[in-house]
Scaffold this motif. Structure first.
Motif, PDB file in Angstrom:
ATOM      1  N   MET A 120     -12.103   0.334 -13.828  1.00 54.37           N
ATOM      2  CA  MET A 120     -12.376   0.698 -12.441  1.00 54.37           C
ATOM      3  C   MET A 120     -11.411  -0.029 -11.501  1.00 54.37           C
ATOM      4  SD  MET A 120     -14.248   2.456 -10.415  1.00 54.37           S
ATOM      5  CE  MET A 120     -14.771   2.541  -8.712  1.00 54.37           C
ATOM      6  N   LYS A 121     -11.233  -1.324 -11.745  1.00 47.34           N
ATOM      7  CA  LYS A 121     -10.344  -2.128 -10.903  1.00 47.34           C
ATOM      8  C   LYS A 121      -8.912  -1.630 -11.000  1.00 47.34           C
ATOM      9  CE  LYS A 121      -8.938  -6.906 -10.014  1.00 47.34           C
ATOM     10  NZ  LYS A 121      -9.078  -8.324 -10.452  1.00 47.34           N
ATOM     11  N   ASN A 122      -8.473  -1.322 -12.232  1.00 49.49           N
ATOM     12  CA  ASN A 122      -7.115  -0.826 -12.438  1.00 49.49           C
ATOM     13  C   ASN A 122      -6.909   0.516 -11.750  1.00 49.49           C
ATOM     14  OD1 ASN A 122      -6.402  -3.051 -13.968  1.00 49.49           O
ATOM     15  ND2 ASN A 122      -6.957  -2.094 -15.909  1.00 49.49           N
ATOM     16  N   SER A 123      -7.929   1.366 -11.778  1.00 50.06           N
ATOM     17  CA  SER A 123      -7.844   2.682 -11.134  1.00 50.06           C
ATOM     18  C   SER A 123      -7.655   2.537  -9.635  1.00 50.06           C
ATOM     19  CB  SER A 123      -9.101   3.500 -11.429  1.00 50.06           C
ATOM     20  OG  SER A 123      -9.269   3.693 -12.800  1.00 50.06           O
ATOM     21  N   ILE A 124      -8.365   1.582  -9.041  1.00 51.45           N
ATOM     22  CA  ILE A 124      -8.250   1.338  -7.596  1.00 51.45           C
ATOM     23  C   ILE A 124      -6.851   0.841  -7.249  1.00 51.45           C
ATOM     24  CG2 ILE A 124      -9.079  -0.073  -5.672  1.00 51.45           C
ATOM     25  CD1 ILE A 124     -11.835  -0.063  -7.007  1.00 51.45           C
ATOM     26  N   ILE A 125      -6.332  -0.072  -8.077  1.00 45.31           N
ATOM     27  CA  ILE A 125      -4.987  -0.613  -7.843  1.00 45.31           C
ATOM     28  C   ILE A 125      -3.942   0.484  -7.932  1.00 45.31           C
ATOM     29  CG2 ILE A 125      -3.208  -2.159  -8.748  1.00 45.31           C
ATOM     30  CD1 ILE A 125      -5.474  -4.031  -9.628  1.00 45.31           C
ATOM     31  N   ILE A 126      -4.065   1.353  -8.955  1.00 47.75           N
ATOM     32  CA  ILE A 126      -3.122   2.465  -9.119  1.00 47.75           C
ATOM     33  C   ILE A 126      -3.203   3.424  -7.937  1.00 47.75           C
ATOM     34  CG2 ILE A 126      -2.594   4.514 -10.507  1.00 47.75           C
ATOM     35  CD1 ILE A 126      -3.507   2.894 -12.965  1.00 47.75           C
ATOM     36  N   PHE A 127      -4.436   3.699  -7.475  1.00 44.78           N
ATOM     37  CA  PHE A 127      -4.625   4.596  -6.329  1.00 44.78           C
ATOM     38  C   PHE A 127      -3.949   4.028  -5.082  1.00 44.78           C
ATOM     39  CE2 PHE A 127      -7.059   5.727  -2.518  1.00 44.78           C
ATOM     40  CZ  PHE A 127      -6.957   7.111  -2.550  1.00 44.78           C
ATOM     41  N   ILE A 128      -4.121   2.721  -4.850  1.00 46.13           N
ATOM     42  CA  ILE A 128      -3.531   2.076  -3.667  1.00 46.13           C
ATOM     43  C   ILE A 128      -2.006   2.108  -3.742  1.00 46.13           C
ATOM     44  CG2 ILE A 128      -3.253  -0.128  -2.454  1.00 46.13           C
ATOM     45  CD1 ILE A 128      -6.151  -0.771  -3.182  1.00 46.13           C
ATOM     46  N   ARG A 129      -1.447   1.845  -4.910  1.00 47.50           N
ATOM     47  CA  ARG A 129       0.007   1.839  -5.066  1.00 47.50           C
ATOM     48  C   ARG A 129       0.601   3.216  -4.818  1.00 47.50           C
ATOM     49  NH1 ARG A 129       0.870  -1.815 -10.578  1.00 47.50           N
ATOM     50  NH2 ARG A 129       0.492  -3.869  -9.593  1.00 47.50           N
ATOM     51  N   ARG A 130      -0.100   4.249  -5.264  1.00 52.45           N
ATOM     52  CA  ARG A 130       0.424   5.607  -5.118  1.00 52.45           C
ATOM     53  C   ARG A 130       0.197   6.180  -3.719  1.00 52.45           C
ATOM     54  NH1 ARG A 130      -1.545   8.241 -10.926  1.00 52.45           N
ATOM     55  NH2 ARG A 130       0.071   7.250 -12.210  1.00 52.45           N
ATOM     56  N   ASN A 131      -0.775   5.644  -2.991  1.00 52.89           N
ATOM     57  CA  ASN A 131      -1.119   6.216  -1.686  1.00 52.89           C
ATOM     58  C   ASN A 131      -1.044   5.190  -0.562  1.00 52.89           C
ATOM     59  OD1 ASN A 131      -2.311   9.053  -2.542  1.00 52.89           O
ATOM     60  ND2 ASN A 131      -3.197   7.560  -3.930  1.00 52.89           N
ATOM     61  N   TRP A 132      -0.230   4.150  -0.737  1.00 59.09           N
ATOM     62  CA  TRP A 132      -0.216   3.061   0.233  1.00 59.09           C
ATOM     63  C   TRP A 132       0.247   3.530   1.614  1.00 59.09           C
ATOM     64  CZ3 TRP A 132       4.182   1.580   2.788  1.00 59.09           C
ATOM     65  CH2 TRP A 132       5.406   2.040   2.272  1.00 59.09           C
ATOM     66  N   LEU A 133       1.219   4.466   1.666  1.00 55.09           N
ATOM     67  CA  LEU A 133       1.710   4.945   2.960  1.00 55.09           C
ATOM     68  C   LEU A 133       0.613   5.675   3.724  1.00 55.09           C
ATOM     69  CD1 LEU A 133       3.962   5.342   4.992  1.00 55.09           C
ATOM     70  CD2 LEU A 133       4.698   7.371   3.710  1.00 55.09           C
ATOM     71  N   SER A 134      -0.103   6.540   3.051  1.00 52.64           N
ATOM     72  CA  SER A 134      -1.192   7.278   3.704  1.00 52.64           C
ATOM     73  C   SER A 134      -2.289   6.327   4.174  1.00 52.64           C
ATOM     74  CB  SER A 134      -1.789   8.304   2.730  1.00 52.64           C
ATOM     75  OG  SER A 134      -0.821   9.256   2.360  1.00 52.64           O
ATOM     76  N   LEU A 135      -2.600   5.322   3.357  1.00 55.19           N
ATOM     77  CA  LEU A 135      -3.640   4.356   3.733  1.00 55.19           C
ATOM     78  C   LEU A 135      -3.234   3.545   4.961  1.00 55.19           C
ATOM     79  CD1 LEU A 135      -4.613   3.058   0.168  1.00 55.19           C
ATOM     80  CD2 LEU A 135      -5.928   4.603   1.617  1.00 55.19           C
TER      81      LEU A 135
END
Length: 267
Positions: free
Chosen positions: A1-16
């Motif tokens: 779960m933690k790794n999934s969140i990290i991957i999501f943030i890395r791939r969508n950091w600009l949008s966030l």
């Protein structure tokens, strides 16, 4: 779960970051103009406070306006190009997913992997089942089985024909298909995650083991265990299967099966 969140943030950091900046800007505008949110009292002189408020409002409006222009001039056009690219690749992706499925169907047939009757696209096979596959899979002669297409409503199945099965057939067809997809000019507009997935499939452990075997063809299959271990094979098959499941996100392949009563034709 933690790794999934990290991957999501890395791939969508600009949008966030853009979302966060816009939310902060809207809060500042609402507070300065309408005094909606209770904030601390400022000791600054009125003139200085007004200048600060004016600067904050200008910056906030600038951020919101820039974001709107980004959405209209960059984000939406890029999404349209990506959609066009996906439509152009749709047939190739389905072809790829179906041929990856053929190999799983072959394993189910030859190594008696247990599959739930409702699992028509073979997406819920237990990982432990792949332990049934042994190193002899690399040295098996080419096999032909009668392949059937499973109709979606389950009322009728279509006989497709006698199809070649085996690990080396899989390797040739899948790598050739991926080469065709990646060489298409529209791929530059595709989802980066899909491009990454295709590269992972092309360079997966199973295909690397096939390359090792092909480079040592003269070695007897009973000596191959010294080159490729059973543990490595199981790990490679599991990785391949997980890659197939990930590919289902981008394609909806038809469902195929081999009739257990069919006669095997080899050459």
């Amino acid at each position: 779960m933690k790794n999934s969140i990290i991957i999501f943030i890395r791939r969508n950091w600009l949008s966030l970051v853009l979302w966060l900046l816009n939310i902060i800007s809207i809060v500042f505008i609402l507070q300065i103009v309408f005094d909606i949110f209770p904030l601390f009292e400022s000791n600054y002189p009125l003139i200085k406070a007004e200048k600060i408020n004016s600067l904050v409002i200008d910056c906030s409006i600038g951020i919101i306006t820039s974001t709107l222009f980004y959405i209209l001039l960059v984000y939406i056009p890029e999404r349209r190009k990506a959609k066009t690219a996906r439509n152009a690749q749709k047939i190739h992706l389905q072809y790829l997913a179906e041929h990856m499925q053929f190999f799983i169907v072959y394993l189910v047939k030859d190594y008696s992997l247990n599959v739930d009757n409702n699992d028509v696209i073979y997406s819920n096979i237990k990982i432990e089942e792949f332990s049934k596959v042994d190193i002899s899979i690399f040295g098996e002669i080419l096999k032909k089985y009668s392949l059937y297409l499973r109709k979606k409503d389950g009322t009728l199945n279509y006989f497709i024909g006698y199809n070649e099965f085996g690990i080396h057939t899989l390797y040739k067809v899948v790598t050739k298909t991926i080469d065709k997809i990646l060489s298409n000019p529209t791929i530059i507009f595709e989802d980066e995650n899909l491009i990454e997935l295709l590269n992972e499939i092309y360079n997966c452990k199973l295909f690397n083991l096939i390359r090792i075997y092909n480079s040592k063809e003269s070695i007897a299959i009973n000596c191959l265990k010294n080159v490729i271990s059973t543990v490595e094979l199981k790990s490679a098959l599991i990785e391949y299967y997980k890659l197939y499941i990930r590919l289902l996100k981008y394609s909806s392949p038809n469902s195929f099966y081999i009739n257990n009563d069919d006669i095997v034709s080899s050459k």
